[in-house]
Write an enzyme that holds these catalytic residues in place. Structure first.
Site, PDB file in Angstrom:
ATOM      1  CE  LYS A 104      -4.490  -1.258   1.721  1.00 51.81           C
ATOM      2  NZ  LYS A 104      -5.541  -0.942   2.675  1.00 51.81           N
ATOM      3  CG  ASP A 129      -8.981   1.803   2.342  1.00 51.50           C
ATOM      4  OD1 ASP A 129      -9.931   1.081   1.943  1.00 51.50           O
ATOM      5  OD2 ASP A 129      -7.834   1.357   2.538  1.00 51.50           O
TER       6      ASP A 129
HETATM    7  P1  NAP Z   1      -1.383  -2.314   9.904  1.00 54.73           P
HETATM    8  O1  NAP Z   1      -0.807  -1.351   8.928  1.00 54.73           O
HETATM    9  O2  NAP Z   1      -0.652  -3.551  10.242  1.00 54.73           O
HETATM   10  O3  NAP Z   1      -1.600  -1.475  11.273  1.00 54.73           O
HETATM   11  C1  NAP Z   1      -2.121  -2.032  12.437  1.00 54.73           C
HETATM   12  C2  NAP Z   1      -1.972  -1.032  13.592  1.00 54.73           C
HETATM   13  O4  NAP Z   1      -2.628  -1.606  14.717  1.00 54.73           O
HETATM   14  C3  NAP Z   1      -0.524  -0.776  14.008  1.00 54.73           C
HETATM   15  O5  NAP Z   1      -0.440   0.550  14.454  1.00 54.73           O
HETATM   16  C4  NAP Z   1      -0.348  -1.755  15.184  1.00 54.73           C
HETATM   17  O6  NAP Z   1       0.599  -1.334  16.115  1.00 54.73           O
HETATM   18  C5  NAP Z   1      -1.701  -1.686  15.819  1.00 54.73           C
HETATM   19  N1  NAP Z   1      -2.059  -2.860  16.616  1.00 54.73           N
HETATM   20  C6  NAP Z   1      -2.023  -4.152  16.228  1.00 54.73           C
HETATM   21  N2  NAP Z   1      -2.506  -4.949  17.212  1.00 54.73           N
HETATM   22  C7  NAP Z   1      -2.834  -4.134  18.240  1.00 54.73           C
HETATM   23  C8  NAP Z   1      -3.373  -4.362  19.526  1.00 54.73           C
HETATM   24  N3  NAP Z   1      -3.686  -5.585  19.958  1.00 54.73           N
HETATM   25  N4  NAP Z   1      -3.570  -3.303  20.326  1.00 54.73           N
HETATM   26  C9  NAP Z   1      -3.253  -2.063  19.916  1.00 54.73           C
HETATM   27  N5  NAP Z   1      -2.735  -1.770  18.698  1.00 54.73           N
HETATM   28  C10 NAP Z   1      -2.535  -2.798  17.875  1.00 54.73           C
HETATM   29  O7  NAP Z   1      -2.829  -2.768   9.469  1.00 54.73           O
HETATM   30  P2  NAP Z   1      -3.902  -1.932   8.600  1.00 54.73           P
HETATM   31  O8  NAP Z   1      -3.681  -2.133   7.152  1.00 54.73           O
HETATM   32  O9  NAP Z   1      -3.943  -0.554   9.137  1.00 54.73           O
HETATM   33  O10 NAP Z   1      -5.249  -2.725   8.942  1.00 54.73           O
HETATM   34  C11 NAP Z   1      -5.742  -2.751  10.267  1.00 54.73           C
HETATM   35  C12 NAP Z   1      -7.089  -3.448  10.313  1.00 54.73           C
HETATM   36  O11 NAP Z   1      -8.046  -2.723   9.564  1.00 54.73           O
HETATM   37  C13 NAP Z   1      -7.083  -4.858   9.737  1.00 54.73           C
HETATM   38  O12 NAP Z   1      -7.870  -5.679  10.552  1.00 54.73           O
HETATM   39  C14 NAP Z   1      -7.727  -4.683   8.381  1.00 54.73           C
HETATM   40  O13 NAP Z   1      -8.396  -5.865   7.947  1.00 54.73           O
HETATM   41  C15 NAP Z   1      -8.733  -3.588   8.690  1.00 54.73           C
HETATM   42  N6  NAP Z   1      -9.112  -2.861   7.481  1.00 54.73           N
HETATM   43  C16 NAP Z   1     -10.423  -2.885   7.127  1.00 54.73           C
HETATM   44  C17 NAP Z   1     -10.827  -2.211   6.018  1.00 54.73           C
HETATM   45  C18 NAP Z   1     -12.274  -2.267   5.633  1.00 54.73           C
HETATM   46  O14 NAP Z   1     -12.586  -1.958   4.479  1.00 54.73           O
HETATM   47  N7  NAP Z   1     -13.167  -2.592   6.545  1.00 54.73           N
HETATM   48  C19 NAP Z   1      -9.918  -1.466   5.240  1.00 54.73           C
HETATM   49  C20 NAP Z   1      -8.580  -1.439   5.645  1.00 54.73           C
HETATM   50  C21 NAP Z   1      -8.194  -2.147   6.777  1.00 54.73           C
HETATM   51  P3  NAP Z   1       2.153  -1.679  15.969  1.00 54.73           P
HETATM   52  O15 NAP Z   1       2.664  -0.767  14.897  1.00 54.73           O
HETATM   53  O16 NAP Z   1       2.698  -1.412  17.306  1.00 54.73           O
HETATM   54  O17 NAP Z   1       2.227  -3.127  15.549  1.00 54.73           O
END
Ligand code: NAP
Length: 504
Positions: A301, A337
């Site tokens: 991304k 998004d």
């Molecule tokens: P990402 O880039 O990996 O970021 C995840 C973030 O969450 C990081 O800041 C991480 O912290 C933090 N994190 C992970 N586990 C945690 C916990 N248990 N407690 C607190 N913070 C935590 O992932 P992303 O692409 O942003 O996606 C995140 C979520 O959104 C996923 O589940 C994805 O499926 C969902 N999503 C949904 C849509 C939709 O259309 N509904 C669209 C996009 C994303 P660290 O940096 O410290 O690891």
């Protein structure tokens, strides 16, 4: 030989009864059947007559195959017995037999008639550089059809397969060619539209006989393989992994709903630079296909913004893309998004001046924060590592605090952008304790699988309005669909398909 893309159901059962039942089922779905005899445990390989019982009610033309162990076979069978069974079986009971090129001399010794012979080459390790030499060697052996199957270590290995299909077409030689593995999925779906005599599908999930194989139902109903041609417009999702993405199901259903000549493919891509140069960029790509663009997921991304020719303003502001459109030879990055996130929220809560807390600081958080700020909301960030998130907070001019301090914030809207609670990750957990949601008006979880997360259940129990991630998932896909096709997406069909996919 049929001009229609042919789907061949692979039957790899352990008993004669199960194989007969599976063939019966295949009769209602596929165009022909490959019967893998080497999987059978209750079959007399030494007597070709035992094929009579197996094939007496065959509902479709049948290719019999009995692989040697060295070519991926399931059991050791004496070489002469194996070849005699195949050659005699094809002549008397089946329509074709598939014999490895290495075993060709024995087959030719038993029968000079090659009209029912498929001569095959498999490479389970790689797609060799000298595939053209392999093709020349294999096709020099007399046969009705030749077959070349390799392992795709990366998606660009598929190029060699498409080149072979073009060569066979130019030379008017019937060829089955494809690559195994996730990188080779593209050859399984597009191969017949490029001249492959057939493509293989399993009879059901869990019954695959090779890596990357789809079910016949998926090939026919989801990918609409029978209507694909060189004129079909192509889209897909690039990332790694992509095999569990709901996007192919949603987009292909939408294309079918509007009867558009489009298909959406899972494109497993690790080396993004090579993929863009060799398969995407119109000026440099080595493949003739009507690629219109693609969705982008983890880990690409943010990683290849510099490879694009232009970014739309939202993608620029967010600093990440989830969509590429190929227009006038150029690659343009979009981020759908941010708008998709707002759509379900804007309808239930006024955002101008609203205090919103965003949990997590990854790629999705960037789009969410941008959308909220554009709508006039007051945004604060809550993270598990404040130092790591400093740059993101600074770039948007907002504060970042430890997630444990959420309880003392007076935000009315809480948005979870962490993967906490996600299936296969940390299902059943929430990034915050239930008490931290008390007194809030809206709780929005971006996680969509499962649809009901611990975060949403806690929010409802605390009297908040809860929004799950499914609506955003559908909305971001619908916006992509409109970018590629210029048509409004059939939202209800896409939502139904996403739900069906997530429940399956
Ligand atoms: P990402 O880039 O990996 O970021 C995840 C973030 O969450 C990081 O800041 C991480 O912290 C933090 N994190 C992970 N586990 C945690 C916990 N248990 N407690 C607190 N913070 C935590 O992932 P992303 O692409 O942003 O996606 C995140 C979520 O959104 C996923 O589940 C994805 O499926 C969902 N999503 C949904 C849509 C939709 O259309 N509904 C669209 C996009 C994303 P660290 O940096 O410290 O690891």
């Amino acid at each position: 030989m049929s001009d229609r893309p042919q789907v061949c159901a692979v039957i790899a059962e352990e008993t004669v009864d199960a194989a007969r039942a599976a063939m019966k089922r295949a009769g209602g779905i596929a165009d022909l059947i490959e019967l893998r005899l080497d999987f059978l445990r209750d079959f007399d390989f030494s007597n070709p007559n035992s094929l009579r019982v197996l094939l007496e009610d065959k509902p479709l033309p049948v290719i019999i195959t009995c692989r040697a162990i060295s070519e991926g076979g399931a059991q050791q069978i004496d070489e002469q017995i194996r070849i005699r069974l195949l050659v005699e079986g094809a002549k008397r009971f089946a329509d074709y037999c598939d014999i490895e090129a290495a075993s060709y001399p024995e087959a030719a010794r038993l029968s000079p008639d090659a009209s029912r012979l498929i001569v095959s080459y498999h490479n389970f390790d790689e797609t060799p550089d000298d595939l053209n030499a392999v093709y020349a060697r294999v096709t020099s052996l007399p046969a009705a059809i030749h077959k070349i199957v390799t392992q795709a270590r990366t998606i660009t290995d598929s190029l060699a397969i498409f080149n072979l299909l073009q060569r066979a077409r130019d030379e008017a030689k019937p060829l089955i060619a494809m690559s195994m593995g996730q990188g080779g999925v593209i050859t399984r779906v597009l191969g017949p539209s490029r001249g492959s005599f057939l493509t293989y599908g399993s009879i059901a999930r869990g019954k695959e006989s090779a890596a990357g194989q789809m079910t016949c139902g998926e090939l026919i109903n989801e990918y609409r393989i029978r209507r694909l041609s060189r004129a079909t417009s192509i889209t897909g999702i690039i990332g790694s992994p992509v095999s569990h993405s709901a996007s192919p199901a949603m987009h292909n259903r939408a294309f079918a709903e509007l009867d558009l000549d489009f298909v959406y493919l899972p494109l497993e891509v690790e080396d993004i630079e090579q993929f863009i140069t060799r398969m995407v960029r119109p000026a440099t790509r080595e493949m003739v296909w009507k690629l219109q663009g693609f969705s982008v997921t983890i880990p690409h991304k943010t990683s290849f913004l510099s490879l694009l020719d232009d970014l739309d303003q939202t993608a620029r502001d967010v600093g990440a893309i989830n969509t590429v459109v190929i227009r006038d030879g150029k690659l343009i990055g979009y981020n759908t998004d941010a708008q998709a996130f707002l759509e379900p929220l804007a309808g239930i809560h006024a955002l101008a001046g609203a205090k919103c807390a965003v949990l997590g600081a990854g790629g999705a958080a960037r789009a969410v924060i941008h959308g909220l700020l554009q709508s006039g909301a007051k945004v604060s960030l809550f993270v598990r590592n404040v130092d790591k998130s400093g740059e993101l907070a600074q770039s948007f001019g907002i504060d970042a605090s430890p997630i444990e301090s959420l309880s003392s914030s007076d935000a009315a809207v809480i948005i979870n952008t962490t993967p906490a609670g996600m299936r296969g990750h940390s299902e059943g957990t929430s990034p915050v304790p239930r008490a931290a949601l008390r007194g809030r008006q809206v709780a929005y979880d971006l996680v969509y699988n499962p649809p009901e997360t611990r975060f949403l259940l806690d929010a409802r129990a605390e009297g908040c309005q809860a929004i799950g991630g499914l609506e955003m998932l559908v909305a971001q896909a619908a916006l992509q669909f409109a970018l590629w096709t210029g048509r409004a997406a059939p939202l209800d069909a896409m939502r139904d398909e996403a739900k069906r996919f997530l429940e399956s």
